[in-house]
Design a protein around this motif. Structure first.
Motif, PDB file in Angstrom:
ATOM      1  N   VAL A 114      63.462  17.484  -4.742  1.00 46.93           N
ATOM      2  CA  VAL A 114      64.255  18.288  -3.810  1.00 46.93           C
ATOM      3  C   VAL A 114      63.788  17.996  -2.389  1.00 46.93           C
ATOM      4  O   VAL A 114      62.604  18.125  -2.078  1.00 46.93           O
ATOM      5  N   MET A 115      64.718  17.585  -1.538  1.00 40.47           N
ATOM      6  CA  MET A 115      64.435  17.394  -0.116  1.00 40.47           C
ATOM      7  C   MET A 115      65.284  18.384   0.663  1.00 40.47           C
ATOM      8  O   MET A 115      66.499  18.422   0.500  1.00 40.47           O
ATOM      9  N   GLN A 116      64.628  19.203   1.488  1.00 41.22           N
ATOM     10  CA  GLN A 116      65.374  20.218   2.221  1.00 41.22           C
ATOM     11  C   GLN A 116      64.804  20.400   3.618  1.00 41.22           C
ATOM     12  O   GLN A 116      63.633  20.101   3.880  1.00 41.22           O
ATOM     13  N   THR A 117      65.661  20.880   4.524  1.00 41.30           N
ATOM     14  CA  THR A 117      65.253  21.131   5.904  1.00 41.30           C
ATOM     15  C   THR A 117      65.268  22.625   6.182  1.00 41.30           C
ATOM     16  O   THR A 117      65.848  23.416   5.427  1.00 41.30           O
ATOM     17  N   GLU A 118      64.674  23.008   7.305  1.00 37.02           N
ATOM     18  CA  GLU A 118      64.644  24.427   7.679  1.00 37.02           C
ATOM     19  C   GLU A 118      66.031  24.924   8.071  1.00 37.02           C
ATOM     20  O   GLU A 118      66.247  26.138   8.176  1.00 37.02           O
TER      21      GLU A 118
END
Length: 313
Positions: free
Chosen positions: A96-100
């Motif tokens: 999982v790659m996620q940003t703020e």
């Protein structure tokens, strides 16, 4: 209450980024972690922590990741009688790659989970349950699909009512699209987010999608709409249930939807209305997002009592 849960258990590799990488770009995460996850695992852990007797049907490999994927499941006291081990396929993993800012992309490998052997499903286990919860990833492909469809059939045919809760997932809906509708429309309770709702029905709005579900025969639907909360729907009533802001910062949304689903089922079987159950689920999903990892933040009866003083354990 006794719950029978069918869904994946995984090892989640979580990367929190400033931005999602472009093709060919190498980025350094702001932070990274590895946590046990999977919809089946997270739903089961949440229900067990809320005091229920839970049996989880899932399949892991014989590799080193298997024990880690199951670590919180075991620690929470979830029943292991329907857990299968696969000698050929690896334990499922998700990156999982996620940003703020809420952007997220995932790499998901169904692996051993998709090989869940339907020959090992016991009819009496479904009939003895107070509810069956199926995550839609289990309905996509492989022996796991046959296992799930058979379990749903057992629940529907049981002499004593065994309500069926089906929770959608973005990856499952993106893969199956509208073909998944026939498999899930008979659920007693169907939960999904706005994207999943519109993709499942091939429509462009929530109202059009709910109307199509009603025409297809849906009876009870709860739609997760993020910061707005959730929407409960029946053929005669639609209600927006406001979000409940958590104490603490939102740091990771992984598994929040699964926590919502488990808490919603917990509250419904506790005698609450759909709107009351959705309010409890809104609170639980928000709390889950205040810790990194799908199963990291325990949801307890005390958490729900703050929102619903009359909620039953």
């Amino acid at each position: 209450m006794k719950f029978y849960v069918i869904g994946d258990v995984t090892v989640d590799h979580l990367y929190h980024l400033d931005h999602l990488p472009r093709p060919g770009e190498e980025v350094t995460p702001l932070r990274s972690s590895m946590k046990p996850g999977g919809a089946g695992g997270t739903i089961s852990v949440t229900l067990a922590r809320l005091g229920h007797t839970v049996t989880l049907a899932a399949r892991v490999g014989s590799d080193p990741f298997a024990e880690y994927a199951m670590s919180q499941v075991r620690l929470s006291g979830v029943g292991m009688g329907a857990i299968q081990q696969d000698e050929r396929h690896l334990t499922s993993t998700i990156t999982v790659m996620q940003t703020e800012h809420g952007e997220r992309t995932m790499i998901s490998d169904g692996a051993a989970n998709r090989q869940l052997d339907p020959a090992k499903l016991k009819k009496k286990d479904i009939e003895a349950s107070d509810a069956l919860i199926v995550n839609a990833y289990s309905l996509i492909e492989g022996p796991q699909r046959e296992y799930s469809l058979q379990a749903i059939e057992y629940a529907r045919a049981a002499k004593r009512a065994v309500p069926v809760f089906i929770d959608l997932g973005t990856g499952a809906v993106n893969k199956a699209r509208t073909s998944l509708l026939d498999d899930v429309i008979g659920a007693d309770y169907l939960s999904l987010n706005q994207h999943e709702l519109q993709a499942l029905t091939g429509t462009g709005s929530i109202s059009a999608a709910l109307a199509k579900l009603g025409q297809a025969g849906a009876q009870r639907v709860v739609v997760k709409v993020g910061k707005m909360g959730s929407i409960t729907w029946t053929p005669t009533e639609t209600e927006l249930v406001d979000a409940v802001l958590p104490e603490g910062d939102v740091v990771d949304s992984t598994g929040a939807g699964d926590t919502f689903t488990a808490t919603f089922a917990h509250a419904v079987l506790g005698g609450l209305s759909m709107a009351q159950a959705a309010k409890a689920a809104n609170a639980a999903g928000a709390l889950a997002a205040t810790s990194v990892g799908a199963q990291e933040r325990p949801i307890t009866a005390a958490d729900l009592a703050d929102v619903l003083p009359k909620a039953k354990k």
